[in-house]
Design a protein around this motif. Sequence first.
Motif, PDB file in Angstrom:
ATOM      1  N   PRO A 143       0.912  -1.298   0.079  1.00 33.47           N
ATOM      2  CA  PRO A 143      -0.166   0.003   0.084  1.00 33.47           C
ATOM      3  C   PRO A 143       0.877   1.525  -0.070  1.00 33.47           C
ATOM      4  O   PRO A 143       0.562   2.174  -0.580  1.00 33.47           O
ATOM      5  CB  PRO A 143      -0.870  -0.047   1.246  1.00 33.47           C
ATOM      6  CG  PRO A 143      -0.890  -1.649   1.615  1.00 33.47           C
ATOM      7  CD  PRO A 143       0.278  -2.126   1.332  1.00 33.47           C
ATOM      8  N   LYS A 144       2.073   1.246   0.709  1.00 33.02           N
ATOM      9  CA  LYS A 144       2.789   2.336   0.810  1.00 33.02           C
ATOM     10  C   LYS A 144       3.488   2.731  -0.587  1.00 33.02           C
ATOM     11  O   LYS A 144       3.533   3.856  -0.952  1.00 33.02           O
ATOM     12  CB  LYS A 144       3.711   2.273   2.057  1.00 33.02           C
ATOM     13  CG  LYS A 144       4.705   3.462   1.673  1.00 33.02           C
ATOM     14  CD  LYS A 144       4.120   4.717   2.403  1.00 33.02           C
ATOM     15  CE  LYS A 144       5.082   6.015   2.863  1.00 33.02           C
ATOM     16  NZ  LYS A 144       4.304   7.090   2.925  1.00 33.02           N
ATOM     17  N   GLU A 145       3.876   1.769  -1.372  1.00 32.52           N
ATOM     18  CA  GLU A 145       4.558   1.822  -2.494  1.00 32.52           C
ATOM     19  C   GLU A 145       3.575   2.587  -3.454  1.00 32.52           C
ATOM     20  O   GLU A 145       3.736   3.270  -4.309  1.00 32.52           O
ATOM     21  CB  GLU A 145       4.893   0.600  -3.241  1.00 32.52           C
ATOM     22  CG  GLU A 145       6.091  -0.223  -2.480  1.00 32.52           C
ATOM     23  CD  GLU A 145       6.546  -1.382  -3.072  1.00 32.52           C
ATOM     24  OE1 GLU A 145       7.783  -1.787  -3.286  1.00 32.52           O
ATOM     25  OE2 GLU A 145       5.507  -2.129  -3.368  1.00 32.52           O
ATOM     26  N   ILE A 146       2.115   2.322  -3.670  1.00 33.31           N
ATOM     27  CA  ILE A 146       1.280   2.762  -4.341  1.00 33.31           C
ATOM     28  C   ILE A 146       0.886   4.091  -3.859  1.00 33.31           C
ATOM     29  O   ILE A 146       0.989   4.848  -4.797  1.00 33.31           O
ATOM     30  CB  ILE A 146      -0.030   1.839  -4.170  1.00 33.31           C
ATOM     31  CG1 ILE A 146       0.107   0.276  -4.724  1.00 33.31           C
ATOM     32  CG2 ILE A 146      -1.265   2.615  -4.905  1.00 33.31           C
ATOM     33  CD1 ILE A 146      -1.097  -0.589  -4.385  1.00 33.31           C
ATOM     34  N   ILE A 147       0.919   4.569  -2.812  1.00 32.46           N
ATOM     35  CA  ILE A 147       0.732   6.035  -2.318  1.00 32.46           C
ATOM     36  C   ILE A 147       2.048   6.883  -2.869  1.00 32.46           C
ATOM     37  O   ILE A 147       1.719   7.591  -3.572  1.00 32.46           O
ATOM     38  CB  ILE A 147       0.812   6.203  -0.795  1.00 32.46           C
ATOM     39  CG1 ILE A 147      -0.595   5.389  -0.311  1.00 32.46           C
ATOM     40  CG2 ILE A 147       0.740   7.487  -0.195  1.00 32.46           C
ATOM     41  CD1 ILE A 147      -0.576   5.407   1.232  1.00 32.46           C
ATOM     42  N   ASP A 148       3.274   6.063  -2.685  1.00 35.43           N
ATOM     43  CA  ASP A 148       4.524   6.898  -3.087  1.00 35.43           C
ATOM     44  C   ASP A 148       4.392   7.118  -4.581  1.00 35.43           C
ATOM     45  O   ASP A 148       4.812   8.055  -5.156  1.00 35.43           O
ATOM     46  CB  ASP A 148       5.670   6.065  -2.534  1.00 35.43           C
ATOM     47  CG  ASP A 148       5.848   6.321  -1.167  1.00 35.43           C
ATOM     48  OD1 ASP A 148       6.832   5.747  -0.435  1.00 35.43           O
ATOM     49  OD2 ASP A 148       5.281   7.129  -0.380  1.00 35.43           O
ATOM     50  N   GLU A 149       3.969   6.105  -5.282  1.00 34.75           N
ATOM     51  CA  GLU A 149       4.172   6.083  -6.588  1.00 34.75           C
ATOM     52  C   GLU A 149       3.032   7.352  -7.431  1.00 34.75           C
ATOM     53  O   GLU A 149       3.345   7.876  -8.149  1.00 34.75           O
ATOM     54  CB  GLU A 149       3.538   4.740  -7.412  1.00 34.75           C
ATOM     55  CG  GLU A 149       4.703   3.835  -7.327  1.00 34.75           C
ATOM     56  CD  GLU A 149       4.312   2.462  -8.035  1.00 34.75           C
ATOM     57  OE1 GLU A 149       5.119   1.426  -7.956  1.00 34.75           O
ATOM     58  OE2 GLU A 149       3.213   2.391  -8.556  1.00 34.75           O
ATOM     59  N   TYR A 150       1.746   7.290  -6.587  1.00 31.77           N
ATOM     60  CA  TYR A 150       0.831   8.365  -7.083  1.00 31.77           C
ATOM     61  C   TYR A 150       1.471   9.939  -6.685  1.00 31.77           C
ATOM     62  O   TYR A 150       1.446  10.747  -7.286  1.00 31.77           O
ATOM     63  CB  TYR A 150      -0.558   8.018  -6.221  1.00 31.77           C
ATOM     64  CG  TYR A 150      -1.390   9.087  -6.854  1.00 31.77           C
ATOM     65  CD1 TYR A 150      -2.031   8.579  -7.968  1.00 31.77           C
ATOM     66  CD2 TYR A 150      -1.778   9.988  -6.333  1.00 31.77           C
ATOM     67  CE1 TYR A 150      -3.423   9.373  -8.720  1.00 31.77           C
ATOM     68  CE2 TYR A 150      -2.816  10.846  -7.174  1.00 31.77           C
ATOM     69  CZ  TYR A 150      -3.557  10.408  -8.201  1.00 31.77           C
ATOM     70  OH  TYR A 150      -4.346  11.319  -8.755  1.00 31.77           O
ATOM     71  N   LEU A 151       2.047  10.009  -5.448  1.00 38.48           N
ATOM     72  CA  LEU A 151       2.620  11.000  -4.972  1.00 38.48           C
ATOM     73  C   LEU A 151       3.701  11.539  -5.932  1.00 38.48           C
ATOM     74  O   LEU A 151       3.750  12.626  -6.489  1.00 38.48           O
ATOM     75  CB  LEU A 151       3.417  11.094  -3.782  1.00 38.48           C
ATOM     76  CG  LEU A 151       2.663  11.218  -2.534  1.00 38.48           C
ATOM     77  CD1 LEU A 151       2.970  11.005  -1.296  1.00 38.48           C
ATOM     78  CD2 LEU A 151       1.951  12.443  -2.468  1.00 38.48           C
ATOM     79  N   LEU A 152       4.608  10.638  -6.484  1.00 35.75           N
ATOM     80  CA  LEU A 152       5.818  11.004  -7.337  1.00 35.75           C
ATOM     81  C   LEU A 152       5.326  11.351  -8.766  1.00 35.75           C
ATOM     82  O   LEU A 152       5.500  12.221  -9.313  1.00 35.75           O
ATOM     83  CB  LEU A 152       6.622   9.666  -7.667  1.00 35.75           C
ATOM     84  CG  LEU A 152       8.013   9.822  -8.375  1.00 35.75           C
ATOM     85  CD1 LEU A 152       8.615  10.615  -7.964  1.00 35.75           C
ATOM     86  CD2 LEU A 152       8.631   8.497  -8.625  1.00 35.75           C
ATOM     87  N   LEU A 153       4.011  10.541  -9.222  1.00 37.32           N
ATOM     88  CA  LEU A 153       3.590  11.147 -10.435  1.00 37.32           C
ATOM     89  C   LEU A 153       3.193  12.631 -10.369  1.00 37.32           C
ATOM     90  O   LEU A 153       3.426  13.484 -11.058  1.00 37.32           O
ATOM     91  CB  LEU A 153       2.559  10.058 -10.694  1.00 37.32           C
ATOM     92  CG  LEU A 153       1.679  10.438 -12.080  1.00 37.32           C
ATOM     93  CD1 LEU A 153       2.317  10.210 -13.265  1.00 37.32           C
ATOM     94  CD2 LEU A 153       0.293   9.624 -12.100  1.00 37.32           C
ATOM     95  N   GLN A 154       2.400  12.986  -9.208  1.00 33.82           N
ATOM     96  CA  GLN A 154       1.856  14.058  -9.166  1.00 33.82           C
ATOM     97  C   GLN A 154       3.115  15.217  -9.019  1.00 33.82           C
ATOM     98  O   GLN A 154       3.124  16.323  -9.354  1.00 33.82           O
ATOM     99  CB  GLN A 154       0.973  14.377  -7.937  1.00 33.82           C
ATOM    100  CG  GLN A 154      -0.262  13.435  -8.217  1.00 33.82           C
ATOM    101  CD  GLN A 154      -1.131  13.791  -8.951  1.00 33.82           C
ATOM    102  OE1 GLN A 154      -1.272  14.899  -9.471  1.00 33.82           O
ATOM    103  NE2 GLN A 154      -1.268  12.671 -10.151  1.00 33.82           N
ATOM    104  N   SER A 155       4.316  14.815  -8.235  1.00 33.39           N
ATOM    105  CA  SER A 155       5.298  15.568  -8.279  1.00 33.39           C
ATOM    106  C   SER A 155       6.037  15.941  -9.539  1.00 33.39           C
ATOM    107  O   SER A 155       6.294  17.185  -9.816  1.00 33.39           O
ATOM    108  CB  SER A 155       6.375  14.989  -7.146  1.00 33.39           C
ATOM    109  OG  SER A 155       5.750  14.760  -5.854  1.00 33.39           O
ATOM    110  N   LYS A 156       6.074  14.976 -10.261  1.00 39.34           N
ATOM    111  CA  LYS A 156       6.493  15.137 -11.616  1.00 39.34           C
ATOM    112  C   LYS A 156       5.848  15.898 -12.444  1.00 39.34           C
ATOM    113  O   LYS A 156       6.447  16.933 -13.103  1.00 39.34           O
ATOM    114  CB  LYS A 156       6.897  13.904 -12.207  1.00 39.34           C
ATOM    115  CG  LYS A 156       7.862  12.842 -11.727  1.00 39.34           C
ATOM    116  CD  LYS A 156       7.837  11.485 -12.500  1.00 39.34           C
ATOM    117  CE  LYS A 156       9.064  10.861 -12.191  1.00 39.34           C
ATOM    118  NZ  LYS A 156       9.382   9.727 -13.046  1.00 39.34           N
TER     119      LYS A 156
END
Length: 358
Positions: free
Chosen positions: A301-314
């Motif tokens: 679950p944490k990897e999924i949150i981080d991936e979404y945050l990274l996508l929005q960050s980029k």
Amino acid sequence: MKTTHILSINGSDSTGLSGIQADIKAIKDLGGYALTAITSVTVQNRQGISQINEMPTDTVIGQIRAVYEDYHPQVVKVGMVNNAETIRLIRDEIVGCRNIICSPVIISSGGAVLMNEDSIRAFRQYLLPCARLLITKSEEAELVLNRKISTDADMIDAAREIHNEGVEYVLLRGSHHTEGRITTLLYANDEARFFSSYNIEGWKRHGVGGAFSTSLATRLALGDSIDEALAKAHEYMHNQIVYSVDSADYGVRPQELYNKYMSLIVQHYRNNHDVAFYADRLSITTRYLAQITKTVVSKSPKEIIDEYLLLQSKNMLQNTSLSIKEISDSLGFSSPILFSRFIRQKEGATPKELRNRP
């Protein structure tokens, strides 16, 4: 993490819509581990019960003792039992459990009386005094107490009478005395709280009462207070059963929960990066959420949150003129330093370097 054990003492329903099968599904959905003792085997379908075959008393008690030899359930739910001696001996086996939830099957969803008078008396004499919570339908309370329940005041009087027999909390559900609405009452120590729903047909579905009592029992086992458990159980019922399109599908498929998880992330990622927040919104444990995401996408679950945050960050770094601090604040990081550390861990670059990438 410590496994949470819930013992369901109940009858079997081969359709899976109620009984021990539905209990196992609800317990698993909410992140618990189901232990069982089968009290009867029924022959039934959606039209009703045509036959009830009671298990011998020594078989029922033997199942419970075998479970207790290896486990110490945090909660015991007692559902369908229609033998006075069996009920008395069940009490002797489970009396030491802090959370005993009684949800007797006195009247079927089709209106048939399933529990004989001796068994009702035994339930009241042996199980209610040691129960933390009794969940029963208003029409069942009418039968047991030989009184009519036609108003909110009637519900309070009935619940008070049951409470005085020793049970700590009484949840009287399913009263139809207000037109177009179904009413439930939680009563304890002269405090009465009412809950209402206009989805009468949803709450009348076969098996809903059993699934509700089991989901509430599971949340208590996970450490919730009565109020918290009631709220989570209602949320689970609304999301998965009462408002479901197909009442036969009482289980929650992993893909469905994963989709709900992703929808919640989209709604709340700016303010919440904590897995526990999303598990709580889904009314499941973090461990069970991890099982779901591993099954569906082989990620935590944490990897999924981080991936979404990274996508929005980029996207914000490369497609807006917002400052690093503004982006950090917008994405819910407590400081630009932590935001920069997050970007470096994920991309091997600073936010500024990521922004300048072609």
